[in-house]
Design an enzyme around this catalytic site. Structure first.
Site, PDB file in Angstrom:
ATOM      1  N   ASP A  42       0.776  -1.231   0.000  1.00 56.06           N
ATOM      2  CA  ASP A  42       0.000   0.000   0.000  1.00 56.06           C
ATOM      3  C   ASP A  42       0.810   1.284   0.000  1.00 56.06           C
ATOM      4  O   ASP A  42       0.239   2.358   0.056  1.00 56.06           O
ATOM      5  CB  ASP A  42      -0.935   0.024   1.210  1.00 56.06           C
ATOM      6  CG  ASP A  42      -2.063  -0.986   1.051  1.00 56.06           C
ATOM      7  OD1 ASP A  42      -2.506  -1.186  -0.081  1.00 56.06           O
ATOM      8  OD2 ASP A  42      -2.466  -1.580   2.055  1.00 56.06           O
ATOM      9  N   CYS A  43       2.133   1.204   0.012  1.00 58.19           N
ATOM     10  CA  CYS A  43       2.901   2.455   0.003  1.00 58.19           C
ATOM     11  C   CYS A  43       4.090   2.329  -0.940  1.00 58.19           C
ATOM     12  O   CYS A  43       4.411   1.241  -1.409  1.00 58.19           O
ATOM     13  CB  CYS A  43       3.362   2.829   1.408  1.00 58.19           C
ATOM     14  SG  CYS A  43       4.590   1.703   2.070  1.00 58.19           S
ATOM     15  N   ASP A  94      -9.644  14.332 -37.179  1.00 58.87           N
ATOM     16  CA  ASP A  94     -10.201  13.739 -38.394  1.00 58.87           C
ATOM     17  C   ASP A  94     -11.647  14.243 -38.498  1.00 58.87           C
ATOM     18  O   ASP A  94     -12.199  14.735 -37.509  1.00 58.87           O
ATOM     19  CB  ASP A  94     -10.151  12.210 -38.251  1.00 58.87           C
ATOM     20  CG  ASP A  94     -10.645  11.508 -39.505  1.00 58.87           C
ATOM     21  OD1 ASP A  94     -10.503  12.073 -40.596  1.00 58.87           O
ATOM     22  OD2 ASP A  94     -11.178  10.398 -39.380  1.00 58.87           O
ATOM     23  N   CYS A 121       6.881  -0.136  -0.331  1.00 54.91           N
ATOM     24  CA  CYS A 121       6.530  -1.525  -0.665  1.00 54.91           C
ATOM     25  C   CYS A 121       6.986  -1.844  -2.092  1.00 54.91           C
ATOM     26  O   CYS A 121       7.576  -2.882  -2.358  1.00 54.91           O
ATOM     27  CB  CYS A 121       5.013  -1.735  -0.605  1.00 54.91           C
ATOM     28  SG  CYS A 121       4.226  -1.312   0.930  1.00 54.91           S
ATOM     29  N   ASP A 123     -10.191   7.969 -35.746  1.00 57.66           N
ATOM     30  CA  ASP A 123     -10.922   6.743 -35.395  1.00 57.66           C
ATOM     31  C   ASP A 123      -9.995   5.562 -35.132  1.00 57.66           C
ATOM     32  O   ASP A 123     -10.460   4.460 -34.864  1.00 57.66           O
ATOM     33  CB  ASP A 123     -11.953   6.391 -36.462  1.00 57.66           C
ATOM     34  CG  ASP A 123     -11.317   6.157 -37.826  1.00 57.66           C
ATOM     35  OD1 ASP A 123     -10.075   6.039 -37.885  1.00 57.66           O
ATOM     36  OD2 ASP A 123     -12.045   6.088 -38.825  1.00 57.66           O
TER      37      ASP A 123
END
Length: 730
Positions: A17-18, A427, A21, A624
């Site tokens: 969690d930190c 586009d 870690c 796209d």
């Protein structure tokens, strides 16, 4: 290691969690033979490792040796391992904390934080501390041993983790600094304070864990939108089956009010679909046969039969979650800089602390106990946790917030870059426009407009040509009952003819129509006027006489004008690059207010984008994702516009899932807000450290305010980053 034999394995790790870690796990795994690359995402709770084929078991042991728990592995030791994008199979575990450096709050963990072993240890130290305080008042002789015992309850596991981290390649971990400070405090007679510091450290870790789990849950919650069961049509019956078991091409039934259990295409029925849970689109979208639906959206008022187009592991939500997790593993430039900085910063802090403890007593006759105490406090102030987590916490929150709104960004580097763009090149077809023609005008040449549309729709019934689809949609919008046509046939390049209610009817180009009937000058002028604003006109001839004309055009998206204006308000120039003809493109450009370059080939678009970049501008290309590939690749940021398609998700650097032009501006705003948040976080982290450094050296604050400066800053920084999850609705 031979690249051909390298594999990727993704592990879900509980208790991570930190920032420290991540460093410990990365350093430990890089020491495993055969491992070539490690990417850790604290916010996602994942570790992705590139390695030789036989290393999974030793990697797992190394991570668990640091005190964490491995919950999932993409493929088990020695067998085929998943690529980073494959789905994972889960392994059953009882959810107990192995004493990892932070609270147990991983995505796979279901144990509430207050029931973890880490919480139990914190409570035990707190109770022992209170008992030592009471005992010390009643029996002063046992006060020091009582506080020492309270401290050791917490310090023994912390010291063990410090030792494991040191032998795995991380000697300057927060646990190591904590252990040195606590033991040093005991030696100078500050046992009560040492025990208090250990207790505050454990509370800080719990708070970090709770904050991190909130950030993690924001994107994981998306997966809960998909219902667990589906109504499968099989052998003429409808039966409930697990949604995860649905095969591609299976047909499912979705009742009104039900969540849709899979991505698919409607094969029967019509309904308003509430897509807000997935895309943030507030207005339900009306969809009928051949309409695309997404897992997790809500069926409105009609029964639908849907053909499944993607397995559970590959539906839109699963891919969005996977892409966000992978994006969280790729570090932003700011994050990489702070990681490098912290590698020098922490050893530097140790040197400064040692000098503060030793130099004043040696050279200036200072009190040894006083200056050693100050040196120990500076060790705790100097921990880089808050600084290192400041960037990834903000980026993870932004990526999650964006994904929930249909804005996908492929990592921190893209998120940073989007906020810097100065030129947005769009586009036209399918990006600024809807990508399909719509009937804009129905002109009467003596026959009522509704009749013109009715007869034209009769000829076009059964055709899937885009212009035919537009005419049929216009007739449906006006509730026109379309009669049947007989002997209907297409005339190549000219139009379509047939018999409707006994009348000979033709619908086609003005040139072909003039071969059948002469048009009046006024009628010709009207067709020229349509052409001048980029519309395609078809003329209807009934029994040899002109009956009317229908004008069609690929119309701008409803929010195109507003979206482009929002970009300009942000200081971003806009330009349309299109292969369409000059007249049509200019007409659309004039309507929505954008400069136009028309008649371009893909390589022309690429050259224009490169030209802007060479001129010193940061350029985004929005298209796209298919025919704009060269220009998307040439831009600083390529943004694919699409409705959750594979191309929109997998191509380019970022994707706008539900095709709103305004979402490009929302992406820029999100990036800029994130960078401001990161600056605030770094300011808080360094500001608190500087403040407590001065007050400690001046003798105003001591050990326990020092640990509050560290854990408090980490929690403040994480909570500030979580504000980004509240992305304003558009």
């Amino acid at each position: 290691m031979n690249a051909a034999t390298a594999e990727k394995t993704r592990m879900r790790v509980e208790g991570m969690d930190c920032a420290s870690c991540a460093t410990k796990i990365e350093n430990a795994l890089l020491r495993v033979e055969g491992v070539s690359e490690v990417r850790v995402s604290v916010p996602a709770g994942t570790v992705t490792v590139q390695h030789a084929a036989s290393d999974v078991l030793s990697m797992r042991k190394r991570v668990e040796g640091l005190g964490y728990k491995v919950l999932d592995v993409g493929g088990e030791g020695g067998h085929a391992h998943s690529k980073a994008s494959d789905h994972h199979h889960s392994h059953s575990h009882d959810h107990h904390d192995h004493g990892g450096s932070c609270a147990d709050a991983g995505p796979a963990a279901r144990t509430p934080w207050w029931r973890t072993a880490k919480a139990t240890m914190t409570i035990a130290v707190g109770v022992a501390l209170a008992a030592a305080f009471v005992l010390g008042k009643l029996v002063p002789a046992v006060e020091t041993p009582a506080f020492l015992a309270a401290m050791l309850i917490g310090l023994v596991p912390i010291g063990g983790r410090a030792f494991n981290a040191a032998i795995s390649g991380t000697p300057f971990s927060i646990e190591m600094l904590m252990t040195i400070a606590a033991i040093g405090a005991v030696f100078i007679g500050a046992t009560e304070e040492a025990a208090t510091v250990v207790f505050l450290f454990l509370i800080g870790e719990l708070l970090e864990g709770v904050a991190a789990s909130r950030a993690r849950a924001s994107i994981q919650d998306l997966t809960k939108l998909v219902p667990e069961t589906a109504r499968l049509e099989r052998d003429g019956r409808v039966e409930e089956v697990p949604a995860a078991s649905l095969d591609v091409q299976a047909v499912i039934q979705v009742r009104p009010g039900d969540r849709i259990p899979a991505d698919g295409v409607i094969v029967a029925g019509e309904s308003a679909i509430d897509e807000a849970p997935v895309t943030g689109e507030s207005t339900p979208v009306r969809k009928g046969i051949d309409g695309t639906v997404y897992a997790g959206t809500i069926n409105g008022d009609g029964v639908l039969r849907v053909r499944v187009t993607a397995a559970a592991a590959d539906n839109t939500i699963a891919r969005v979650v996977r892409l966000v997790e992978e994006a969280q593993e790729s570090k932003a430039p700011t994050e990489r800089f702070i990681d490098r900085f912290s590698k020098f910063y922490t050893p530097g802090v140790v040197v400064v602390a040692a000098m503060i403890a030793v130099v004043p007593p040696l050279l200036f006759g200072g009190e040894w106990q006083e200056w050693i105490y100050k040196g120990l406090a500076i060790l705790l102030i100097g921990c880089p946790c808050a600084l290192v987590i400041s960037t990834p916490a903000a980026i993870a929150a932004s990526l999650s917030a964006g994904a929930r709104r249909g804005l996908l960004l492929k990592g921190g580097a893209v998120l940073e870059e989007v906020g810097r763009i100065q030129m947005a090149c769009f586009d036209k077809t399918g990006t600024l426009t809807a990508g399909k023609p719509q009937v804009t005008d129905v002109a009467s040449f003596g026959v009522p407009e509704a009749e013109v549309l009715r007869l034209a729709a009769a000829l076009e019934s059964g055709s899937s040509h885009p212009l035919a689809t537009a005419i049929l949609a216009a007739a449906a919008d006006r509730s026109i009952v379309v009669p049947a046509a007989t002997d209907a046939s297409a005339i190549g390049g000219k139009g379509v003819r047939g018999t409707v209610e006994g009348r000979l009817v033709f619908l086609g180009s003005p040139q072909a129509a003039e071969e059948l009937a002469s048009l009046a000058e006024q009628q010709k002028a009207l067709i020229v006027a349509f052409n001048e604003v980029g519309k395609t006109a078809s003329v209807l001839i009934v029994d040899g006489a002109p009956a009317g004309a229908i004008a069609m055009r690929d119309e701008p998206r409803p929010d195109a004008t507003e979206g482009l204006q929002r970009l300009r308000d942000l200081g971003v120039e806009t330009m349309m690059l299109t292969g369409d003809n000059e007249r049509t493109a200019t007409a659309i450009g004039r309507t929505i207010g954008i400069r136009v370059r028309a008649g371009l080939l893909p390589q022309d678009k690429q050259q224009i984008v490169s030209g802007f970049r060479n001129g010193g501008k940061k350029v985004a290309k929005i298209g796209d994702g298919i025919n704009d590939a060269p220009a998307l690749a040439a831009a600083d940021v390529g943004i694919a516009m699409g409705g959750g398609t594979d191309v929109a998700l997998e191509t380019a650097d970022a994707a706008v899932l539900h095709g709103r032009v305004a979402d490009v501006a929302a992406m820029v705003e999100l990036s800029r807000r994130t960078m401001n948040n990161i600056k605030q976080n770094i300011g808080v982290a360094l500001g608190l450290k500087a403040l407590f450094l001065v007050t400690t050296v001046a003798g105003i604050t001591g050990l326990w305010p020092a640990i509050l400066a560290d854990t408090g800053a980490t929690v403040l920084v994480t909570m500030n980053a979580l504000r980004l999850l509240r992305m304003p609705a558009q």
